[in-house]
Design a protein around this motif. Structure first.
Motif, PDB file in Angstrom:
ATOM      1  N   PHE A  43       0.733  -0.995   0.191  1.00  0.00           N
ATOM      2  CA  PHE A  43       0.229   0.349   0.126  1.00  0.00           C
ATOM      3  C   PHE A  43       0.389   1.552  -0.011  1.00  0.00           C
ATOM      4  O   PHE A  43       2.247   1.771   0.304  1.00  0.00           O
ATOM      5  N   TYR A  44       0.081   2.434  -0.576  1.00  0.00           N
ATOM      6  CA  TYR A  44       0.759   3.291  -0.626  1.00  0.00           C
ATOM      7  C   TYR A  44       0.095   4.657  -0.632  1.00  0.00           C
ATOM      8  O   TYR A  44      -0.830   4.622  -1.127  1.00  0.00           O
ATOM      9  N   ILE A  71      -1.936 -12.209   2.215  1.00  0.00           N
ATOM     10  CA  ILE A  71      -3.005 -12.049   0.792  1.00  0.00           C
ATOM     11  C   ILE A  71      -4.308 -12.843   0.435  1.00  0.00           C
ATOM     12  O   ILE A  71      -4.533 -11.522  -0.839  1.00  0.00           O
ATOM     13  N   LYS A  72      -4.353 -14.244   0.730  1.00  0.00           N
ATOM     14  CA  LYS A  72      -5.696 -14.714   0.234  1.00  0.00           C
ATOM     15  C   LYS A  72      -7.060 -13.860   0.440  1.00  0.00           C
ATOM     16  O   LYS A  72      -7.506 -13.208   0.038  1.00  0.00           O
ATOM     17  N   GLU A  73      -6.445 -13.334   1.851  1.00  0.00           N
ATOM     18  CA  GLU A  73      -7.322 -12.646   2.079  1.00  0.00           C
ATOM     19  C   GLU A  73      -7.883 -11.570   1.925  1.00  0.00           C
ATOM     20  O   GLU A  73      -9.138 -11.061   1.440  1.00  0.00           O
ATOM     21  N   PHE A  74      -6.621 -10.918   1.368  1.00  0.00           N
ATOM     22  CA  PHE A  74      -7.465  -9.416   0.584  1.00  0.00           C
ATOM     23  C   PHE A  74      -7.377  -9.457  -0.680  1.00  0.00           C
ATOM     24  O   PHE A  74      -8.676  -8.717  -0.843  1.00  0.00           O
ATOM     25  N   LEU A  75      -6.468  -9.967  -1.235  1.00  0.00           N
ATOM     26  CA  LEU A  75      -7.424 -10.390  -2.595  1.00  0.00           C
ATOM     27  C   LEU A  75      -8.843 -10.998  -2.726  1.00  0.00           C
ATOM     28  O   LEU A  75      -9.650 -10.554  -3.405  1.00  0.00           O
ATOM     29  N   ALA A  76      -9.295 -11.987  -2.198  1.00  0.00           N
ATOM     30  CA  ALA A  76     -10.938 -11.950  -2.379  1.00  0.00           C
ATOM     31  C   ALA A  76     -11.567 -10.672  -1.864  1.00  0.00           C
ATOM     32  O   ALA A  76     -12.263 -10.295  -2.264  1.00  0.00           O
ATOM     33  N   ASP A  77     -11.310  -9.866  -0.834  1.00  0.00           N
ATOM     34  CA  ASP A  77     -11.444  -8.324  -0.595  1.00  0.00           C
ATOM     35  C   ASP A  77     -11.923  -7.366  -1.963  1.00  0.00           C
ATOM     36  O   ASP A  77     -13.025  -6.378  -2.041  1.00  0.00           O
ATOM     37  N   PHE A  78     -10.357  -7.881  -2.177  1.00  0.00           N
ATOM     38  CA  PHE A  78     -10.641  -6.479  -3.756  1.00  0.00           C
ATOM     39  C   PHE A  78     -11.391  -6.467  -4.764  1.00  0.00           C
ATOM     40  O   PHE A  78     -11.661  -6.282  -5.739  1.00  0.00           O
ATOM     41  N   GLU A 143     -13.681   6.204  -1.059  1.00  0.00           N
ATOM     42  CA  GLU A 143     -14.230   5.072   0.466  1.00  0.00           C
ATOM     43  C   GLU A 143     -13.741   3.855   0.699  1.00  0.00           C
ATOM     44  O   GLU A 143     -13.517   3.218   1.111  1.00  0.00           O
ATOM     45  N   ASP A 144     -14.274   3.111  -0.966  1.00  0.00           N
ATOM     46  CA  ASP A 144     -14.364   2.048  -0.600  1.00  0.00           C
ATOM     47  C   ASP A 144     -12.551   1.246  -0.038  1.00  0.00           C
ATOM     48  O   ASP A 144     -12.448   0.307   0.204  1.00  0.00           O
ATOM     49  N   LEU A 145     -12.163   1.851  -1.713  1.00  0.00           N
ATOM     50  CA  LEU A 145     -10.289   1.121  -1.468  1.00  0.00           C
ATOM     51  C   LEU A 145      -9.796   1.587   0.115  1.00  0.00           C
ATOM     52  O   LEU A 145      -8.975   0.900   0.651  1.00  0.00           O
ATOM     53  N   GLU A 146     -10.543   2.592   0.230  1.00  0.00           N
ATOM     54  CA  GLU A 146      -9.625   3.515   1.858  1.00  0.00           C
ATOM     55  C   GLU A 146     -10.540   2.366   2.615  1.00  0.00           C
ATOM     56  O   GLU A 146      -9.169   1.754   3.487  1.00  0.00           O
ATOM     57  N   LYS A 147     -11.085   1.516   2.520  1.00  0.00           N
ATOM     58  CA  LYS A 147     -11.800   1.175   4.020  1.00  0.00           C
ATOM     59  C   LYS A 147     -11.394  -0.522   4.184  1.00  0.00           C
ATOM     60  O   LYS A 147     -10.589  -1.127   5.077  1.00  0.00           O
ATOM     61  N   LEU A 148     -11.257  -1.257   2.701  1.00  0.00           N
ATOM     62  CA  LEU A 148     -10.145  -1.984   2.347  1.00  0.00           C
ATOM     63  C   LEU A 148      -8.656  -1.563   2.642  1.00  0.00           C
ATOM     64  O   LEU A 148      -8.260  -3.111   3.374  1.00  0.00           O
ATOM     65  N   ILE A 149      -7.924  -0.967   2.457  1.00  0.00           N
ATOM     66  CA  ILE A 149      -6.985  -0.769   3.096  1.00  0.00           C
ATOM     67  C   ILE A 149      -6.854  -0.976   4.708  1.00  0.00           C
ATOM     68  O   ILE A 149      -5.646  -1.142   5.526  1.00  0.00           O
ATOM     69  N   GLY A 150      -8.212  -0.122   4.933  1.00  0.00           N
ATOM     70  CA  GLY A 150      -7.505   0.245   6.442  1.00  0.00           C
ATOM     71  C   GLY A 150      -7.876  -1.180   7.361  1.00  0.00           C
ATOM     72  O   GLY A 150      -7.640  -0.787   8.424  1.00  0.00           O
ATOM     73  N   LYS A 151      -8.520  -1.801   6.816  1.00  0.00           N
ATOM     74  CA  LYS A 151      -8.838  -3.463   7.485  1.00  0.00           C
ATOM     75  C   LYS A 151      -7.722  -4.260   7.197  1.00  0.00           C
ATOM     76  O   LYS A 151      -7.320  -4.655   8.340  1.00  0.00           O
ATOM     77  N   TYR A 152      -6.325  -3.980   6.407  1.00  0.00           N
ATOM     78  CA  TYR A 152      -5.609  -4.388   7.139  1.00  0.00           C
ATOM     79  C   TYR A 152      -4.350  -3.301   7.210  1.00  0.00           C
ATOM     80  O   TYR A 152      -3.116  -4.000   7.755  1.00  0.00           O
TER      81      TYR A 152
END
Length: 161
Positions: A43-44, A71-78, A143-152
């Protein structure tokens, strides 16, 4: 009678394009990757960066690299994030965006290639030699991408305040 309707439809279409000066074609897509083909995710944070254009990663350091076990969980969310683009055909053409948004996700593949995804309406894919092989103008919702990044990346909440 059908010929008159067709002519009327064509005339209305032409008139609509002339009055609005453009045609907008919305596009949507999801990016789905297998964890087997991904070697890392980074993440940047470009909110305070002076460079949000191509090559930003040469000057910026990732704020987070996901541990392999996430990574696997992130890719599913992504894969559930909707990326949007619009093809705009205008009489007086404008340049599309070539800037990344405030948050960028870099996915590095097992073959050494890597791709960037953001909210700014710009993304790139590079081969293992670092040569840009593809660009796109798909953009995720901020908001969607920031929320996803915030989860990790938990510090995102601390940085936003």
């Amino acid at each position: 009678m059908k010929k008159k309707r067709l002519i009327l439809f064509v005339l209305i279409s032409i008139l609509s394009v002339c009055l609005t000066s453009c045609i907008i074609i919305p596009l949507r897509r999801h990016y789905t990757y297998s964890a087997d083909e991904v070697s890392s995710v980074r993440f940047y944070d470009l909110r305070d960066s002076e460079s949000r254009t191509t090559g930003f990663f040469e000057e910026e350091t990732p704020v987070c690299t996901l541990p392999d076990e996430q990574i696997k969980e992130f890719l599913a969310d992504f894969s559930r994030i909707k990326f949007k683009d619009s093809i705009i055909i205008v009489l007086a053409a404008v340049d599309p965006s070539f800037c990344y948004g405030p948050w960028v996700v870099e996915i590095v593949f097992a073959d050494g290639s890597y791709s960037f995804y953001s909210t700014g309406g710009f993304g790139e894919t590079f081969n293992a030699n670092g040569e840009c092989v593809k660009t796109n103008h798909y953009s995720a919702d901020d908001e969607d991408l920031e929320k996803l990044i915030g989860k990790y990346y938990e510090q995102i909440d601390e940085m936003a305040t």
